[in-house]
Enzyme design. Sequence first.
Site, PDB file in Angstrom:
ATOM      1  N   ARG A 102       0.825  -1.262   0.168  1.00  0.00           N
ATOM      2  CA  ARG A 102       0.077  -0.038  -0.013  1.00  0.00           C
ATOM      3  C   ARG A 102       0.950   1.321  -0.003  1.00  0.00           C
ATOM      4  NH1 ARG A 102      -2.913   3.038   4.762  1.00  0.00           N
ATOM      5  NH2 ARG A 102      -3.845   4.454   3.307  1.00  0.00           N
ATOM      6  N   HIS A 147      -2.864  11.132   0.721  1.00  0.00           N
ATOM      7  CA  HIS A 147      -2.665  10.818   1.882  1.00  0.00           C
ATOM      8  C   HIS A 147      -1.994  12.343   2.297  1.00  0.00           C
ATOM      9  CE1 HIS A 147      -1.094   7.726   4.401  1.00  0.00           C
ATOM     10  NE2 HIS A 147      -0.632   8.710   5.243  1.00  0.00           N
ATOM     11  N   GLU A 192      -7.757   8.559   5.956  1.00  0.00           N
ATOM     12  CA  GLU A 192      -8.005   9.502   7.258  1.00  0.00           C
ATOM     13  C   GLU A 192      -8.596  10.867   7.168  1.00  0.00           C
ATOM     14  OE1 GLU A 192      -4.286   9.235   9.632  1.00  0.00           O
ATOM     15  OE2 GLU A 192      -4.718   6.876   9.995  1.00  0.00           O
ATOM     16  N   ASN A 331      -7.512   1.916   9.808  1.00  0.00           N
ATOM     17  CA  ASN A 331      -6.178   2.199  10.398  1.00  0.00           C
ATOM     18  C   ASN A 331      -6.285   2.208  12.029  1.00  0.00           C
ATOM     19  OD1 ASN A 331      -5.188   2.659   8.022  1.00  0.00           O
ATOM     20  ND2 ASN A 331      -4.588   4.900   8.188  1.00  0.00           N
ATOM     21  N   TYR A 333      -4.455   2.042  15.726  1.00  0.00           N
ATOM     22  CA  TYR A 333      -3.264   2.107  16.560  1.00  0.00           C
ATOM     23  C   TYR A 333      -3.670   1.825  17.883  1.00  0.00           C
ATOM     24  CZ  TYR A 333      -0.524   3.637  12.415  1.00  0.00           C
ATOM     25  OH  TYR A 333      -0.140   3.725  11.142  1.00  0.00           O
ATOM     26  N   GLU A 400      -3.600  -0.103   8.116  1.00  0.00           N
ATOM     27  CA  GLU A 400      -2.566   0.224   9.007  1.00  0.00           C
ATOM     28  C   GLU A 400      -2.779  -0.202  10.305  1.00  0.00           C
ATOM     29  OE1 GLU A 400      -1.280   4.661   9.171  1.00  0.00           O
ATOM     30  OE2 GLU A 400      -1.884   5.108   6.982  1.00  0.00           O
TER      31      GLU A 400
HETATM   32  C1  BGC Z   1      -1.262   7.808   9.138  1.00  0.00           C
HETATM   33  C2  BGC Z   1       0.279   7.715   8.812  1.00  0.00           C
HETATM   34  C3  BGC Z   1       1.374   8.040  10.036  1.00  0.00           C
HETATM   35  C4  BGC Z   1       0.864   7.080  11.257  1.00  0.00           C
HETATM   36  C5  BGC Z   1       1.612   7.144  12.323  1.00  0.00           C
HETATM   37  C6  BGC Z   1      -1.431   7.223  10.463  1.00  0.00           C
HETATM   38  O1  BGC Z   1      -2.704   7.833  11.242  1.00  0.00           O
HETATM   39  O2  BGC Z   1      -1.789   7.471   8.058  1.00  0.00           O
HETATM   40  O3  BGC Z   1       0.919   8.853   7.836  1.00  0.00           O
HETATM   41  O4  BGC Z   1       2.692   7.875   9.888  1.00  0.00           O
HETATM   42  O5  BGC Z   1      -0.569   7.421  11.463  1.00  0.00           O
HETATM   43  O6  BGC Z   1       1.190   8.268  13.088  1.00  0.00           O
END
Ligand code: BGC
Length: 491
Positions: A102, A147, A192, A331, A333, A400
């Site tokens: 990607r 992006h 995002e 995405n 995290y 992500e």
């Molecule tokens: C973004 C990336 C970023 C990553 C870590 C994501 O939300 O798409 O560009 O590097 O977070 O912060």
Amino acid sequence: MQIKCISVSYILCLTFVGTYGSENAPTNDFPASFKFGVATAAFQIEGGWKEDGKGPSIWDVGTHEHPNSVVDGTNADIADDSYHQIDRDIEMLRDLGVNFYRFSIAWTRIMPNGDRSSLNRFGIQYYNTLIDKLVANSIEPMVTMYHYDLPYELQKIGGLTNPLFPQYFESYANVLYSNFGDRVKLWITFNEPSDYCVPGYGAGSEPPFVNATGIGEYLCMHHSIIAHARAFHLYKRDYFKQQGGKIGIVSSSRFYFSRTNDTGIVNRALQFNLGWTMHPIFSKSGNYPEVMIRDIASNSQMEGREWSRLPEFDEFSIAYIRGAADFLGLNYYTSRYVQLGPHAETKNPSWEKDARLNCSVDPSWKRAKTPWLYNVPEGLGGLLRWIKEEYNNVEVIITENGWSDDGRLNDQGRVDSLKEHLRYVSQAIKKHGCNVIAYSHWSLMDNFEWLKGYSERFGLYYVNISSPERTRVPKKSSDVYKRIIATRKLD
Ligand code: BGC
């Protein structure tokens, strides 16, 4: 990069009692059709910021004009030099054995001014070379069209707050489909929207640094969604029959837990985050989440306004946007505990104040180098199950997921995070029937982490930013991921 809740300043120590994500996850393998990949973005890796006719983006201009806004004073003029290192990048992808890559296309390489009058054949050639090499190595290209790196010339006319933005975007998408669609079958329109709309056009804390808080972020999202739908319908009308690909859109979202088992606040938090982008496209209503429509209208009224700060979709738009995607890109995290925050005051409104999310973390959660990033893999499981229920088990690609540190080669934190998250993905598919078809790790290699410069590293490969060649070195996590991909099993 992540938008925030009102406050994460206090940490409470209570046990999790939320609805989702609370189970142990013994599952450790993946269906044969499941795809593994890695992700990057043009601005973060390419460099060559004005080579071969490329135009400036809002991030080029932003980092040059406001060097102090980047914590280590760096910029992405050279970044990982991927503009000149296609072969090395392909070598790493091959070594990992990924099924797909990607990456994003820099609009400013294809159309330096943002419109067709400036079409740049060198930009097209660069991506043709990259795509050809991927295909030759049996690595499927997954392309993000946008992006964060808006052509600066389009910002001069209002950027994403300009109602003509969707038209410009459709024209750009048209060029991409016609040049690359014979080989690219997986397209992502936007990465995002909430994460570029809130800081970019609301708080004014990131390029293009527009402070129009409480209004700008909603306009930006509105036009992103319409632009997405235009690109989707264009593809279905003019390209799908011949090219047969899929179009999706990506949002980041945290998952939320309630210490008091308050499903109302969990739902509110998810609607203000993921729902803001995804509800109009994937829910039956074809509109923003009800809670957003209601609360922002009532806040706007209290502020003495004649209409809601949240723009309205008319009937035509609702029908046009509803269902306008083949997959949902997620995405993920991190997560937070959440409780309802105070009522918004009438001055300086913002998305954050409208959302009223009072967030905190659990002290047992391990923190990455990035202050907002805590390792909460069970949150991914919870979010996938919520998406399944909320959006009728739509096809999901995890676009992500990742972990940051200082760039060490023995990156045990990333290894643990990767395995733990994948365990919840496997569980979501096998035990809960979630329609997740692919996982992509952020990131292939260390890169320019926006306003954090090179101070936070997310790569499976270390990149030596002081060497002219931007030497890449595999980290421990790359070996672990490689084994997972080869065996389709954890451990
Ligand atoms: C973004 C990336 C970023 C990553 C870590 C994501 O939300 O798409 O560009 O590097 O977070 O912060």
